[in-house]
Design an enzyme around this catalytic site. Structure first.
Site, PDB file in Angstrom:
ATOM      1  N   ALA A   1      -3.468   7.931  -3.108  1.00  9.90           N
ATOM      2  CA  ALA A   1      -2.295   8.680  -3.429  1.00  9.90           C
ATOM      3  C   ALA A   1      -1.951   7.330  -4.739  1.00  9.90           C
ATOM      4  CB  ALA A   1      -0.733   7.875  -2.137  1.00  9.90           C
TER       5      ALA A   1
ATOM      6  N   ARG B   1      -9.638 -12.007   4.263  1.00 10.44           N
ATOM      7  CA  ARG B   1      -8.204 -12.470   5.008  1.00 10.44           C
ATOM      8  C   ARG B   1      -8.308 -13.827   3.694  1.00 10.44           C
ATOM      9  NH1 ARG B   1      -5.345  -9.799   8.807  1.00 10.44           N
ATOM     10  NH2 ARG B   1      -6.748  -9.418  10.531  1.00 10.44           N
TER      11      ARG B   1
ATOM     12  N   GLY C   1      -0.494  -5.470   5.459  1.00 14.32           N
ATOM     13  CA  GLY C   1       0.616  -5.795   6.683  1.00 14.32           C
ATOM     14  C   GLY C   1       1.559  -7.139   6.563  1.00 14.32           C
TER      15      GLY C   1
ATOM     16  N   ASP D   1      -0.775  -2.722  13.323  1.00 14.09           N
ATOM     17  CA  ASP D   1      -0.239  -3.192  14.347  1.00 14.09           C
ATOM     18  C   ASP D   1       1.688  -2.622  14.407  1.00 14.09           C
ATOM     19  OD1 ASP D   1      -1.363  -4.531  14.744  1.00 14.09           O
ATOM     20  OD2 ASP D   1      -1.088  -6.286  13.471  1.00 14.09           O
TER      21      ASP D   1
ATOM     22  N   ARG E   1      -9.359   1.871  41.217  1.00 14.68           N
ATOM     23  CA  ARG E   1     -10.523   1.274  40.610  1.00 14.68           C
ATOM     24  C   ARG E   1      -8.313   0.748  40.441  1.00 14.68           C
ATOM     25  NH1 ARG E   1     -16.165  -0.179  38.830  1.00 14.68           N
ATOM     26  NH2 ARG E   1     -16.700  -1.415  41.199  1.00 14.68           N
TER      27      ARG E   1
ATOM     28  N   MET F   1      -4.923  -3.977  20.591  1.00 14.13           N
ATOM     29  CA  MET F   1      -4.383  -5.078  20.154  1.00 14.13           C
ATOM     30  C   MET F   1      -2.837  -4.666  19.746  1.00 14.13           C
ATOM     31  SD  MET F   1      -7.308  -5.317  16.828  1.00 14.13           S
ATOM     32  CE  MET F   1      -8.610  -6.080  17.384  1.00 14.13           C
TER      33      MET F   1
ATOM     34  N   ARG G   1      -1.251  -7.934  18.188  1.00 18.63           N
ATOM     35  CA  ARG G   1      -1.486  -9.346  17.244  1.00 18.63           C
ATOM     36  C   ARG G   1       0.627  -9.333  18.535  1.00 18.63           C
ATOM     37  NH1 ARG G   1      -2.923 -12.433  13.306  1.00 18.63           N
ATOM     38  NH2 ARG G   1      -3.982 -10.912  12.056  1.00 18.63           N
TER      39      ARG G   1
ATOM     40  N   GLY H   1       0.277   6.970  30.745  1.00 12.35           N
ATOM     41  CA  GLY H   1       0.097   6.995  32.120  1.00 12.35           C
ATOM     42  C   GLY H   1       0.403   5.583  33.106  1.00 12.35           C
TER      43      GLY H   1
ATOM     44  N   HIS I   1     -11.692  -3.590  17.800  1.00 17.00           N
ATOM     45  CA  HIS I   1     -11.713  -2.872  16.689  1.00 17.00           C
ATOM     46  C   HIS I   1     -11.689  -1.716  16.170  1.00 17.00           C
ATOM     47  CE1 HIS I   1     -11.924  -7.882  15.923  1.00 17.00           C
ATOM     48  NE2 HIS I   1     -11.536  -7.677  14.533  1.00 17.00           N
TER      49      HIS I   1
END
Ligand code: F6P
Length: 325
Positions: A25, A75, A105, A131, A166, A173, A175, A189, A255
């Site tokens: 975009a 990173r 982010g 996140d 069980r 995820m 963070r 649910g 991941h």
């Protein structure tokens, strides 16, 4: 008349489904408005290393449906140092880039605030993270796909949980934020959702499970946000076992939530925010994050986007608890 002529675009931090749609975009809007668009590779790391290329309309063909990011991401440890940031700024100056669009982010947008001290071009961020923890947008690019992936996993776990009677602790995820946990818990649910925003007591988890049994439930699924106060799925399972003797299985979706083809909500959001960010930058807007609130594109100062806390919707908490009975 435009305030920028040659813009850079990059993705940084954890990848999110829809980042490619956002790159597309930005590139297509930039070229539509007769700007030159430079794609910077591997986030701030590539900016420091001078790893970039001129984009054209075909550079972004056939990527709208793909997860990951064609520009790669990282990173960057180098960018944490003033020397690294100075190198990144030097690259932008040498390239005659006068506007920068960052897709990422919290860490990526915080990086823009640091870069500001070394470089004077226009800067707009696009919220690209699973996140959903950025203030100034109802949703971030990648969030809906991650939640969809999580609930597909939960649906499968429910089959085996039911077959064996069980309890499962399923870690998602996010963070320090519980958005993925809350929505995937409601959508999947879940019997209980353990968020980072609310301290969790083991005894309450045990009581919840035992009460469920009394009401005729034979299996239970607890969604555990990775940032929960008790720890991840393994820690919660261990603590529940120690407190009650109840044997729990644990699953970490991990991941897988970051990959896959973006769902329609992420693609459309990426398209809108990419075009909007380019248009706003051409008008001279700076130091902002592009977001969508109540279906309208808006700009929020980067400082607020990263430092103001986006709140969990209290009504959703109520809904989750009513529906789990
Ligand atoms: O910010 C996105 C995210 O996937 C978080 O949900 C998670 O805590 C983190 O990144 C994991 O980062 P990495 O892939 O670097 O371990």
């Amino acid at each position: 008349m435009s305030f920028v002529k040659r813009i850079g675009v990059f993705t940084s931090g954890g990848d999110a489904p829809g980042m490619n749609a956002a790159i597309r975009a930005v590139v297509r809007a930039g070229i539509y408005y007769k700007l030159e668009v430079i794609g910077v590779k591997r986030g701030y790391e590539g900016m420091i290393d001078g790893d970039a290329e001129l984009m054209n309309l075909r550079s972004v063909s056939n990527i709208i449906q793909k997860g990951g990011t064609i520009l790669k991401t990282a990173r960057s440890k180098q960018f944490m140092t003033p020397e690294g940031r100075e190198k990144a700024a030097k690259f932008l100056k040498n390239q005659n880039i006068d506007g920068l669009l960052a897709i990422g982010g919290n860490g990526t947008l915080t990086g823009l605030l640091e870069l500001r001290k070394h470089w004077n071009g226009k800067m707009i961020g696009l919220p690209g993270t699973i996140d959903n923890d950025l203030y100034g947008t109802d949703y971030t690019i990648g969030y809906h796909t991650a939640v969809q992936t999580a609930i597909e996993a939960i649906d499968k776990i429910r089959d085996t949980a039911d077959a064996h009677d069980r309890i499962f602790m399923v870690e998602v995820m996010g963070r320090h934020a519980g958005f993925i946990a809350l929505d995937s818990g409601i959508g999947g649910g879940a019997e209980k959702i353990l968020l980072p925003e609310i301290d969790t007591e083991v005894n309450k988890c045990v009581t919840n499970f035992l009460e469920g049994k009394e009401k005729g439930k034979t299996s239970s699924i607890f969604i555990v946000a990775e940032g929960n106060s008790l720890g991840g799925a393994r820690e919660v399972a261990t603590k529940v076992f120690e407190a009650s003797g109840c044997d729990c299985k644990e699953v970490v979706i991990g991941h897988i939530q970051r990959g896959g083809s973006p769902v329609i909500g992420d693609r459309v959001l990426a398209g809108k925010l990419g075009v909007f960010a380019v248009e706003e930058m051409m008008e001279g807007k700076d130091n902002s994050m592009a977001g969508e609130i109540n279906n309208q594109c808006v700009l929020t100062p980067i400082d607020n986007a990263v430092n103001w806390k986006k709140q969990i919707d209290p009504y959703k908490l109520k809904v989750a608890s009513i529906l789990a009975t």
